[in-house]
Scaffold this active site. Structure first.
Site, PDB file in Angstrom:
ATOM      1  N   ARG A 155       0.464   3.223  -4.846  1.00 35.82           N
ATOM      2  CA  ARG A 155      -0.500   3.143  -3.761  1.00 35.82           C
ATOM      3  C   ARG A 155      -1.677   4.065  -4.108  1.00 35.82           C
ATOM      4  O   ARG A 155      -1.528   4.999  -4.896  1.00 35.82           O
ATOM      5  CB  ARG A 155       0.125   3.585  -2.438  1.00 35.82           C
ATOM      6  CG  ARG A 155       1.312   2.740  -1.987  1.00 35.82           C
ATOM      7  CD  ARG A 155       1.897   3.294  -0.695  1.00 35.82           C
ATOM      8  NE  ARG A 155       2.996   2.455  -0.191  1.00 35.82           N
ATOM      9  CZ  ARG A 155       4.270   2.649  -0.456  1.00 35.82           C
ATOM     10  NH1 ARG A 155       4.621   3.663  -1.243  1.00 35.82           N
ATOM     11  NH2 ARG A 155       5.191   1.859   0.042  1.00 35.82           N
ATOM     12  N   HIS A 204      -5.100  -1.649  -3.138  1.00 35.88           N
ATOM     13  CA  HIS A 204      -3.724  -2.119  -2.976  1.00 35.88           C
ATOM     14  C   HIS A 204      -3.477  -3.428  -3.724  1.00 35.88           C
ATOM     15  O   HIS A 204      -2.321  -3.772  -4.001  1.00 35.88           O
ATOM     16  CB  HIS A 204      -3.409  -2.305  -1.493  1.00 35.88           C
ATOM     17  CG  HIS A 204      -1.988  -2.006  -1.149  1.00 35.88           C
ATOM     18  ND1 HIS A 204      -1.457  -0.727  -1.158  1.00 35.88           N
ATOM     19  CD2 HIS A 204      -0.959  -2.822  -0.793  1.00 35.88           C
ATOM     20  CE1 HIS A 204      -0.183  -0.772  -0.819  1.00 35.88           C
ATOM     21  NE2 HIS A 204       0.149  -2.023  -0.593  1.00 35.88           N
ATOM     22  N   ARG A 249      -1.488  -2.939  -6.805  1.00 40.97           N
ATOM     23  CA  ARG A 249      -0.048  -2.786  -6.541  1.00 40.97           C
ATOM     24  C   ARG A 249       0.604  -4.152  -6.321  1.00 40.97           C
ATOM     25  O   ARG A 249       1.694  -4.424  -6.843  1.00 40.97           O
ATOM     26  CB  ARG A 249       0.143  -1.885  -5.329  1.00 40.97           C
ATOM     27  CG  ARG A 249       1.582  -1.649  -4.899  1.00 40.97           C
ATOM     28  CD  ARG A 249       1.583  -0.585  -3.808  1.00 40.97           C
ATOM     29  NE  ARG A 249       2.787  -0.601  -2.983  1.00 40.97           N
ATOM     30  CZ  ARG A 249       3.893   0.096  -3.241  1.00 40.97           C
ATOM     31  NH1 ARG A 249       3.961   0.827  -4.329  1.00 40.97           N
ATOM     32  NH2 ARG A 249       4.928   0.042  -2.431  1.00 40.97           N
ATOM     33  N   TYR A 274       6.488 -11.086  -2.414  1.00 40.05           N
ATOM     34  CA  TYR A 274       5.905 -11.423  -3.720  1.00 40.05           C
ATOM     35  C   TYR A 274       6.526 -12.682  -4.319  1.00 40.05           C
ATOM     36  O   TYR A 274       5.933 -13.289  -5.214  1.00 40.05           O
ATOM     37  CB  TYR A 274       6.041 -10.232  -4.670  1.00 40.05           C
ATOM     38  CG  TYR A 274       5.308  -9.022  -4.162  1.00 40.05           C
ATOM     39  CD1 TYR A 274       3.917  -8.991  -4.113  1.00 40.05           C
ATOM     40  CD2 TYR A 274       5.999  -7.922  -3.671  1.00 40.05           C
ATOM     41  CE1 TYR A 274       3.237  -7.894  -3.608  1.00 40.05           C
ATOM     42  CE2 TYR A 274       5.327  -6.815  -3.165  1.00 40.05           C
ATOM     43  CZ  TYR A 274       3.953  -6.818  -3.137  1.00 40.05           C
ATOM     44  OH  TYR A 274       3.280  -5.732  -2.628  1.00 40.05           O
TER      45      TYR A 274
END
Length: 339
Positions: free
Chosen positions: A147, A278, A281, A313
């Site tokens: 992060r 982000h 990430r 994801y």
């Protein structure tokens, strides 16, 4: 001087101000400073919504009206409304000792958004457009799944070059974890550490050289704040006064500087996506799934408490990656074969 946004603000002892008392209570309960900031933000919004009435004079109906307002008038997302609810429940149940009972308010509409993900080429393009130290920061967010706040908070002792590991301290939920250190970044990491060493030596010569440490560490190791290993990997451009004590210290870069530099890189590229720090990430997690790593491993590297958070994801990977050929592409393939 970048303003240090992750150093707890000073709270006077025995203050009569409501918000000072609330902050002191949060610290007594050992909430993370990020949680403290979030709760204070939403509690202030609640108070202002009711024309600055003292919360102890407001009942469940007042809380219901505000939460409904967030969903119907402000169109806040489900997660946002939940954070606001958590803040208010903490205020009444823990601080005021006035539990909220049988609340009935309009819930925000549930929406499942698939995160924006960069291809490897796109991620490399943005990283190559950046200048140091931002280039290394973007590379670590993409290569280690950090992060933005975790990347900014890295200190020299968190870099384990021999074992190719990064130690993330006090991540989201106040949890420590380890994640991987990309081998391709070792030279850049070593150069950045040398840069920090030089800055720290200069600060010591000028009579500074102290870095912020959480209270417990500062009390246990009073000289640690002057040691090189505790210095931030990405220090600010110059030292400045600590918001709590006024002591001149060199903090890490401010998050706004990182975001501005990323915006500049995105605008200089031809990537037509909504990109934030982000996004790196998200892209890290997606690449690992594509490479066949299991969800449990990815969950640990990301520091997710619940594997269901990591499962989002899988939806990204499935988009266009199921091995299914579009009917239109099939027609074009047949046409090419027999042309």
């Amino acid at each position: 001087m970048e303003r240090a946004s992750d150093i707890p603000v000073y709270v006077p002892e025995k203050s009569a101000r409501f918000m000072d008392q609330l902050r002191a209570f949060m610290r007594f309960r050992q909430l993370s400073y990020r949680t403290e900031q979030t709760y204070v933000h939403w509690i202030l919004k609640f108070i202002r919504f009711h024309n600055k009435a003292h919360p102890s004079t407001l009942d469940e109906k007042a809380v219901e009206a505000w939460l409904t307002h967030l969903a119907t008038e402000r169109n806040n997302a489900v997660a946002t409304q939940k954070i606001a609810l958590n803040a208010i429940v903490f205020l009444y149940r823990q601080f005021l000792r006035q539990p909220l009972e049988n609340m009935n308010f309009k819930r925000a509409k549930q929406s499942q958004r698939v995160p924006t993900v960069l291809s490897h080429t796109e991620a490399k393009t943005l990283i190559d457009l950046a200048t140091n130290p931002y280039r290394l920061m973007f590379a670590l967010m993409y290569g280690a799944g950090l992060r933005q706040a975790e990347c900014l908070s890295l200190r020299i002792l968190d870099i384990d070059i021999e074992n190719l590991m990064l130690v993330v301290r006090h991540g989201k939920g106040r949890k420590d974890r380890t994640t991987l250190l990309p081998k391709a970044l070792l030279i850049d990491i070593q150069q950045q550490i040398e840069h920090v060493n030089a800055i720290h030596a200069m600060d010591l010569q000028r009579g500074f050289g102290e870095v912020y440490l959480p209270d417990s560490l500062a009390r246990k190791y009073p000289r640690a704040a002057f040691q090189t290993k505790w210095q931030y990997l990405f220090p600010s451009s110059r030292p400045g006064p600590c918001p709590r004590t006024g002591v001149i210290r060199r903090h890490h870069l401010h998050h706004s500087a990182v975001r501005k530099h990323l915006t500049t890189c995105v605008n200089s590229s031809s990537i037509a996506k909504h990109i934030s720090c982000h996004t790196f990430r998200h892209s890290f997690a997606t690449r690992l799934l594509e490479q066949g790593y299991d969800l449990r491993t990815i969950q640990q590297l990301l520091g997710h408490t619940d594997v269901r958070t990591t499962e989002i994801y899988t939806h990204v990977v499935k988009q266009g990656k199921l091995g299914v050929i579009s009917p239109f592409d099939g027609v074009r393939e047949e046409y090419t074969r027999y042309a």
